[in-house]
Design a protein around this motif. Structure first.
Motif, PDB file in Angstrom:
ATOM      1  N   ILE A 119       0.812  -1.218   0.000  1.00 26.63           N
ATOM      2  CA  ILE A 119       0.000   0.000   0.000  1.00 26.63           C
ATOM      3  C   ILE A 119       0.842   1.262   0.000  1.00 26.63           C
ATOM      4  O   ILE A 119       0.422   2.276  -0.530  1.00 26.63           O
ATOM      5  N   ASN A 120       2.034   1.197   0.572  1.00 27.70           N
ATOM      6  CA  ASN A 120       2.933   2.350   0.470  1.00 27.70           C
ATOM      7  C   ASN A 120       3.366   2.538  -0.978  1.00 27.70           C
ATOM      8  O   ASN A 120       3.409   3.667  -1.483  1.00 27.70           O
ATOM      9  N   ARG A 121       3.693   1.440  -1.642  1.00 24.51           N
ATOM     10  CA  ARG A 121       4.093   1.514  -3.053  1.00 24.51           C
ATOM     11  C   ARG A 121       2.923   1.974  -3.921  1.00 24.51           C
ATOM     12  O   ARG A 121       3.102   2.742  -4.865  1.00 24.51           O
ATOM     13  N   LEU A 122       1.708   1.516  -3.598  1.00 25.24           N
ATOM     14  CA  LEU A 122       0.523   1.927  -4.349  1.00 25.24           C
ATOM     15  C   LEU A 122       0.293   3.428  -4.205  1.00 25.24           C
ATOM     16  O   LEU A 122      -0.014   4.116  -5.187  1.00 25.24           O
ATOM     17  N   LEU A 123       0.476   3.954  -3.000  1.00 23.13           N
ATOM     18  CA  LEU A 123       0.302   5.394  -2.788  1.00 23.13           C
ATOM     19  C   LEU A 123       1.328   6.189  -3.592  1.00 23.13           C
ATOM     20  O   LEU A 123       0.981   7.173  -4.245  1.00 23.13           O
ATOM     21  N   GLU A 124       2.572   5.770  -3.559  1.00 24.58           N
ATOM     22  CA  GLU A 124       3.617   6.454  -4.337  1.00 24.58           C
ATOM     23  C   GLU A 124       3.288   6.404  -5.829  1.00 24.58           C
ATOM     24  O   GLU A 124       3.413   7.403  -6.532  1.00 24.58           O
TER      25      GLU A 124
ATOM     26  N   ALA B 175       0.337   6.054  -7.176  1.00 25.21           N
ATOM     27  CA  ALA B 175      -0.843   6.894  -7.420  1.00 25.21           C
ATOM     28  C   ALA B 175      -0.427   8.347  -7.594  1.00 25.21           C
ATOM     29  O   ALA B 175      -0.995   9.067  -8.421  1.00 25.21           O
ATOM     30  N   GLY B 176       0.572   8.779  -6.837  1.00 26.99           N
ATOM     31  CA  GLY B 176       1.079  10.144  -6.991  1.00 26.99           C
ATOM     32  C   GLY B 176       1.609  10.403  -8.385  1.00 26.99           C
ATOM     33  O   GLY B 176       1.529  11.520  -8.895  1.00 26.99           O
ATOM     34  N   GLY B 177       2.129   9.361  -9.035  1.00 29.83           N
ATOM     35  CA  GLY B 177       2.612   9.483 -10.408  1.00 29.83           C
ATOM     36  C   GLY B 177       1.511   9.514 -11.443  1.00 29.83           C
ATOM     37  O   GLY B 177       1.762   9.787 -12.617  1.00 29.83           O
ATOM     38  N   GLU B 178       0.289   9.250 -11.038  1.00 27.54           N
ATOM     39  CA  GLU B 178      -0.852   9.240 -11.957  1.00 27.54           C
ATOM     40  C   GLU B 178      -1.647  10.537 -11.907  1.00 27.54           C
ATOM     41  O   GLU B 178      -2.659  10.677 -12.582  1.00 27.54           O
ATOM     42  N   LEU B 179      -1.210  11.480 -11.086  1.00 30.67           N
ATOM     43  CA  LEU B 179      -1.941  12.736 -10.965  1.00 30.67           C
ATOM     44  C   LEU B 179      -1.801  13.586 -12.218  1.00 30.67           C
ATOM     45  O   LEU B 179      -0.762  13.548 -12.893  1.00 30.67           O
TER      46      LEU B 179
ATOM     47  N   PHE C 155       4.255  -3.124 -10.390  1.00 34.56           N
ATOM     48  CA  PHE C 155       5.086  -1.935 -10.493  1.00 34.56           C
ATOM     49  C   PHE C 155       6.318  -2.231 -11.343  1.00 34.56           C
ATOM     50  O   PHE C 155       6.869  -3.325 -11.291  1.00 34.56           O
ATOM     51  N   ASP C 156       6.757  -1.214 -12.093  1.00 37.22           N
ATOM     52  CA  ASP C 156       8.011  -1.366 -12.818  1.00 37.22           C
ATOM     53  C   ASP C 156       9.173  -1.010 -11.886  1.00 37.22           C
ATOM     54  O   ASP C 156       8.962  -0.742 -10.696  1.00 37.22           O
ATOM     55  N   GLU C 157      10.374  -0.999 -12.416  1.00 42.92           N
ATOM     56  CA  GLU C 157      11.566  -0.737 -11.596  1.00 42.92           C
ATOM     57  C   GLU C 157      11.545   0.652 -10.963  1.00 42.92           C
ATOM     58  O   GLU C 157      12.170   0.879  -9.926  1.00 42.92           O
ATOM     59  N   ASP C 158      10.834   1.589 -11.586  1.00 40.73           N
ATOM     60  CA  ASP C 158      10.762   2.962 -11.068  1.00 40.73           C
ATOM     61  C   ASP C 158       9.563   3.190 -10.154  1.00 40.73           C
ATOM     62  O   ASP C 158       9.317   4.316  -9.716  1.00 40.73           O
ATOM     63  N   GLY C 159       8.777   2.128  -9.877  1.00 39.35           N
ATOM     64  CA  GLY C 159       7.635   2.247  -8.983  1.00 39.35           C
ATOM     65  C   GLY C 159       6.343   2.656  -9.655  1.00 39.35           C
ATOM     66  O   GLY C 159       5.348   2.899  -8.985  1.00 39.35           O
ATOM     67  N   HIS C 160       6.334   2.751 -10.991  1.00 37.10           N
ATOM     68  CA  HIS C 160       5.112   3.122 -11.715  1.00 37.10           C
ATOM     69  C   HIS C 160       4.228   1.897 -11.911  1.00 37.10           C
ATOM     70  O   HIS C 160       4.716   0.774 -12.020  1.00 37.10           O
TER      71      HIS C 160
END
Length: 177
Positions: free
Chosen positions: A16-21, A23-27, A143-148
Motif C-alpha cells: 500500500i505504500n508503493r501503491l500510494l507512491e 498513485a502520486g505518479g498518476e496525478l 510496479f516497474d523498476e521505477d515504482g510506476h
C-alpha cells in the motif's frame, strides 16, 4: 492543487505504500503531491497540548486541498492511523476536506472491511469521502523498476479514484472525435 498522501502501512516498501507512491505518479499535470511520512510517530489522542508530530500532520492536511489514503491489505486499521484520525477529528482538520481512499487486498473482504472502517472514521471526522476497493494480489508484480503502475486496468482504477479528488479543469482533456 495539492494532495497529501497517507499510507496506512508502517513498513517501507509495503504494497500500500508503493501503491500510494505510484498513485502520486498518476496525478494530472499541475497537481502537487506529497506523502506524509509521520504515521509511526502518532501518539494516542488526549486533551491538552498538541504534540509536535501531530502539529506537523495538522499543518500538512490544512495546507492540502485533498487527502489520498491507502488502507491496509488486511481488515484492521493500524493503531497509529486511528490515532492520526482521532487527532484530526478532534481538531476539525478533516471537516469538509475531500478524502479519497484506496484499499487493496488479495481477498475482497479484507479490502472491503478496511475501507468500511476507514470510511466510518473519516465521515465521523466530517470528511467528504470517496474511493474504491481494489481487489488485487499484492504478491503479483504491479510496479516497474521505477515504482510506476504497469497494469493498465489498475492504472485506470487508480486514475478513477484520483479523478474524484481533482477538479475537472486539472484533469486530462477528453479526446474529441
Amino acid at each position: 492543487m495539492k494532495i497529501i498522501g497517507i499510507a496506512a502501512g508502517l513498513h517501507a516498501g509495503s504494497f500500500i505504500n508503493r501503491l500510494l507512491e505510484a498513485a502520486g505518479g498518476e496525478l494530472p499535470e499541475g497537481v502537487g503531491f506529497e506523502v506524509w511520512p509521520g504515521l509511526c510517530e502518532m501518539p494516542p489522542y488526549e486533551a491538552g497540548p498538541v504534540p509536535a508530530s501531530v502539529r506537523g500532520l495538522l499543518g500538512v492536511v490544512a495546507a492540502a486541498d485533498a487527502v489520498l489514503v491507502t488502507a491496509p491489505e488486511h481488515s484492521l486499521l493500524p493503531a497509529e492511523l486511528i490515532h492520526s484520525l482521532d487527532w484530526m477529528e478532534a481538531r476539525g482538520a478533516l471537516a469538509g476536506k475531500h478524502v479519497a481512499v484506496m484499499s487493496a487486498s488479495a481477498r475482497a473482504c479484507g479490502a472491503m472491511w478496511a475501507q468500511a472502517e476507514l470510511y466510518k472514521r473519516l465521515q465521523g471526522a466530517g470528511a467528504v469521502v470517496m474511493g474504491a476497493e481494489l481487489v488485487i494480489s499484492p504478491a503479483c508484480p504491479h510496479f516497474d523498476e521505477d515504482g510506476h503502475l504497469t497494469d493498465p486496468v489498475l492504472r485506470g482504477e487508480v486514475r478513477a479514484v484520483i479523478a474524484q479528488l481533482c477538479p475537472s479543469e486539472v484533469m486530462e482533456p477528453a479526446l474529441s472525435l
